[in-house]
Design an enzyme around this catalytic site. Structure first.
Site, PDB file in Angstrom:
ATOM      1  N   ARG A  27      -1.842  -4.332   3.509  1.00  0.00           N
ATOM      2  CA  ARG A  27      -1.437  -3.563   4.674  1.00  0.00           C
ATOM      3  C   ARG A  27      -0.142  -4.087   5.302  1.00  0.00           C
ATOM      4  NH1 ARG A  27      -2.529  -4.183  10.311  1.00  0.00           N
ATOM      5  NH2 ARG A  27      -2.572  -2.187  11.405  1.00  0.00           N
TER       6      ARG A  27
ATOM      7  N   ARG B  70       0.829  -1.221   0.000  1.00  0.00           N
ATOM      8  CA  ARG B  70       0.000   0.000   0.000  1.00  0.00           C
ATOM      9  C   ARG B  70       0.858   1.265   0.000  1.00  0.00           C
ATOM     10  NH1 ARG B  70      -2.140   1.424   6.110  1.00  0.00           N
ATOM     11  NH2 ARG B  70      -0.567   0.243   7.235  1.00  0.00           N
TER      12      ARG B  70
ATOM     13  N   SER C  97      -4.937   5.658   5.398  1.00  0.00           N
ATOM     14  CA  SER C  97      -4.657   4.220   5.406  1.00  0.00           C
ATOM     15  C   SER C  97      -4.158   3.733   4.055  1.00  0.00           C
ATOM     16  CB  SER C  97      -5.918   3.440   5.774  1.00  0.00           C
ATOM     17  OG  SER C  97      -6.361   3.811   7.063  1.00  0.00           O
TER      18      SER C  97
ATOM     19  N   HIS D  76      -5.530  -3.061   1.970  1.00  0.00           N
ATOM     20  CA  HIS D  76      -6.139  -3.883   3.026  1.00  0.00           C
ATOM     21  C   HIS D  76      -6.869  -5.094   2.458  1.00  0.00           C
ATOM     22  CE1 HIS D  76      -5.020  -0.270   5.064  1.00  0.00           C
ATOM     23  NE2 HIS D  76      -5.384  -0.730   6.238  1.00  0.00           N
TER      24      HIS D  76
ATOM     25  N   ASP E  45      -8.664  -5.980  12.508  1.00  0.00           N
ATOM     26  CA  ASP E  45     -10.009  -5.489  12.131  1.00  0.00           C
ATOM     27  C   ASP E  45     -10.993  -6.634  11.896  1.00  0.00           C
ATOM     28  OD1 ASP E  45      -9.554  -2.842  12.428  1.00  0.00           O
ATOM     29  OD2 ASP E  45      -9.402  -2.363  10.290  1.00  0.00           O
TER      30      ASP E  45
ATOM     31  N   GLU F 107     -18.529   4.562  -1.171  1.00  0.00           N
ATOM     32  CA  GLU F 107     -17.681   3.852  -2.147  1.00  0.00           C
ATOM     33  C   GLU F 107     -18.323   3.762  -3.520  1.00  0.00           C
ATOM     34  OE1 GLU F 107     -18.541   2.713   0.865  1.00  0.00           O
ATOM     35  OE2 GLU F 107     -16.667   3.019   1.953  1.00  0.00           O
TER      36      GLU F 107
ATOM     37  N   PHE G 237     -14.542  -2.958   0.452  1.00  0.00           N
ATOM     38  CA  PHE G 237     -15.574  -1.976   0.081  1.00  0.00           C
ATOM     39  C   PHE G 237     -15.499  -1.628  -1.415  1.00  0.00           C
ATOM     40  CE2 PHE G 237     -14.207  -0.754   4.506  1.00  0.00           C
ATOM     41  CZ  PHE G 237     -15.166  -1.529   5.126  1.00  0.00           C
TER      42      PHE G 237
END
Lengths: 311, 276
Positions: free
Chosen positions: A164, A7, A34, A106, A114, A55, A80
């Site tokens: 991530r 990322r 993020s 992610h 998460d 989104e 998403f």
């Protein structure tokens, strides 16, 4: 070399591309810190649009920017960007063949704490099935830079799967990458470990483990999941006669399926899949989750032994 | 400089387009007459008066853009484009057939003049926002028009886009609602009440104009005023009659998505031809 997450290449590469004069824009959905698109936003505020937690609108807005001639990237998390906005990706981006590049971060279970709601393990299946969508799964930071660059400079829809977790480099600075090519990162003769993303590093470690037992494993990085480098897949399978597909994704619909489809039609080969076995993710430390879901080098090596025994 | 708008031309074109719609859907054996007929005056006003475009140059950079968010009104768009000269009218006879450029819903890969494929409702306003932002960044003077249905406003993405347009003060965009009050399953108010559309968009920070969507001079005036709004997005909410122009289709949700049979087609053509 310190480990780096794929990322981290996102914002940095967007800046490079804009510096070079490419008319690149990014549309984000409240996750710029993020995804690292915030760094691009800071440098090129007029090229960045944050639509908030929306989104579907993110993808639609990017589609419009592409219609207006921009190279339009979208951010957000994989779960998403592909799941919540699937219809927008399908009916607007792909059906219109727009110059939209989804590069969510992610992805996979290495999201970690998460938990399952945020660990996207179906995205490769969802994106791979879309006509016209090209799917890139970079294995390290340099590959991610290259994947983003390929996406930006090749017309049409792209999915670049970013993560991530900080990863050890697979490639050195001399590596170059092309769309649609698989890269043999270690030659071998007894078994082929096809891998993408996070799993390329694990497959290389697995090859080390297997070498200690006298087993010669070939490791092939399927950086481009679609269009798949069929020639390399088939020739490696012909050479070794035993195949393991390794992905940080559901065993359904992703890399394993793509490999099985090709080999099933062209060169049936004893075959095993390493991936998340049709369950959702769960909270935990990424390393612990890799162990829990059976995605470590040890698991890959075990799968290789099993498939060699059947060969 | 604004070009003069000829109201009679728009009125005549709208009638021709209504005839095309009935004819095309009849030949195709399926399609969506109700919402195509209700929007005919709006789209005629855009393509034959309001919009700056050049059918000989579909990709002309300075053109105004049109996004048909209610993609099921494809026959209307195809008629407008064919009559404007984007492609040969013969194509109109091929609607929905295998091999036709005229798909059941607009496909931008196949049809000159279609900016983006639509058909899945609720997406057009986001796309229009993106086009408008892109044009604004390029310093373009073009305007983006986006036509939505009222039932379509039940899609949540519309309101994501509505919020976004106000936030970014997208003023090179004119949204239009074809407020005919009906959707497939019946009256919008019964299926899922959209409520006061004008008040809702006002609350979202838009400059709102309500107009009779079949009063062409008023429509042209409302669109011009919406275009001139600065520092906020503008929307024209057009009160319309679903199936407008064909008496037995008017205000009947059953004519949302079915083709007239031979007798019905003849009847509709007679009614519409009378007006010419």
């Amino acid at each position: 070399m310190p480990k780096r997450a794929t990322r981290e290449a996102f914002g940095a590469t967007l800046i490079e591309l804009a510096d070079e004069g490419l008319d690149v824009v990014a549309v984000e959905a409240d996750l710029s810190k993020s995804t690292t698109t915030a760094t691009f936003a800071a440098r090129y505020p007029d090229h960045f649009f944050n639509v908030g937690i929306a989104e579907q609108n993110m993808v639609g807005t990017a589609a419009g920017l592409a219609v207006a001639g921009k190279v339009a990237f979208t951010g957000s998390f994989a779960v998403f960007a592909t799941g919540r906005a699937y219809d927008q990706v399908r009916n607007t981006v792909c059906y219109s063949e727009l110059n939209v590049k989804l590069a969510p971060t992610h992805s996979g279970i290495t999201v970690g704490p998460d938990g399952g709601s945020h660990q996207m393990i179906e995205d490769l299946a969802l994106m791979r099935v879309l006509p016209g969508m090209r799917v890139l799964v970079p294995a390290d930071y340099r590959a991610a830079q290259a994947a983003l660059r390929i996406a930006a400079t090749t017309p049409g829809p792209f999915y670049v799967r970013l993560g991530r977790a900080a990863l050890q480099d697979v490639y050195d600075g001399s590596a170059s990458f092309e769309l649609g090519r698989a890269y043999t990162v270690r030659e071998g003769s007894d078994v082929t470990l096809f891998a993408c993303g996070v799993m390329v590093g694990e497959a290389l470690l697995a090859a080390d483990l297997l070498a200690e037992e006298g087993v010669s494993a070939e490791v092939v990085d399927i950086m481009t999941l679609k269009p798949l480098d069929v020639a390399t897949v088939v020739s490696s399978a012909c050479k070794t006669g035993a195949v393991v597909a390794c992905e940080e994704h559901s065993i359904i619909g992703g890399l394993g399926s793509a490999i099985a489809e090709v080999l099933g039609e062209q060169h049936p080969t004893p075959f095993a899949r390493v991936g998340v076995r049709d369950v959702f993710g769960t909270s935990g430390d990424p390393a612990a989750l890799m162990e829990y879901f059976g995605l470590t080098a040890r698991h890959v090596a075990a799968a290789a032994r099993g498939v060699i025994a059947r060969a | 400089m604004e070009r003069a708008v000829d109201i009679d031309t728009i009125r005549t074109m709208a009638r021709h387009m209504r005839l095309d719609i009935v004819d095309m859907i009849s030949k195709a054996g399926s399609g969506h007459p109700g919402g195509s007929l209700s929007s005919a005056d709006i789209v005629a006003a855009l393509y034959f008066g309001v919009m700056n475009h050049d059918p000989q140059r579909p990709q002309w950079p300075e053109r105004d853009r049109f996004v048909l968010s209610k993609g099921h009104a494809a026959p209307l768009l195809y008629s407008a484009l064919a009559n404007a000269g984007y492609f040969d009218r013969d194509h109109l006879n091929t609607l929905r057939q295998l091999g036709s450029i005229l798909q059941g819903h607009p496909d931008s890969k196949k049809v000159p003049g279609v900016e983006v494929s639509t058909g899945s409702l609720g997406q057009g306003l986001s796309i229009a926002n993106g086009i408008a932002l892109g044009l604004r960044a390029a310093g373009s003077a073009s305007t983006v028009y986006c036509l939505m249905g009222d039932g379509e406003l039940q899609e949540g993405q519309v309101w994501e886009a509505a919020m976004s347009a106000a936030h970014y003060k997208i003023d090179n965009l004119v949204a239009i609602v074809d407020h005919n009050g009906l959707q497939i399953d019946g009256a919008c108010a019964d299926v899922m009440d959209v409520g006061d559309i004008e008040a809702k968009f006002e609350a979202f920070g838009w400059v709102v104009t309500g107009v009779d969507g079949h009063d062409i001079p008023a429509l042209v005036d409302a669109l011009a005023r919406a275009k001139s709004v600065r520092s906020a997005p503008a929307i024209v909410v057009c009160r319309t009659v679903k199936g407008k122009g064909v008496s037995f289709m008017e205000n009947d949700a059953d004519w949302h998505g079915k083709a007239p049979d031979e007798e019905q087609t003849a009847c509709a053509v007679t009614e519409l031809s009378c007006e010419l």
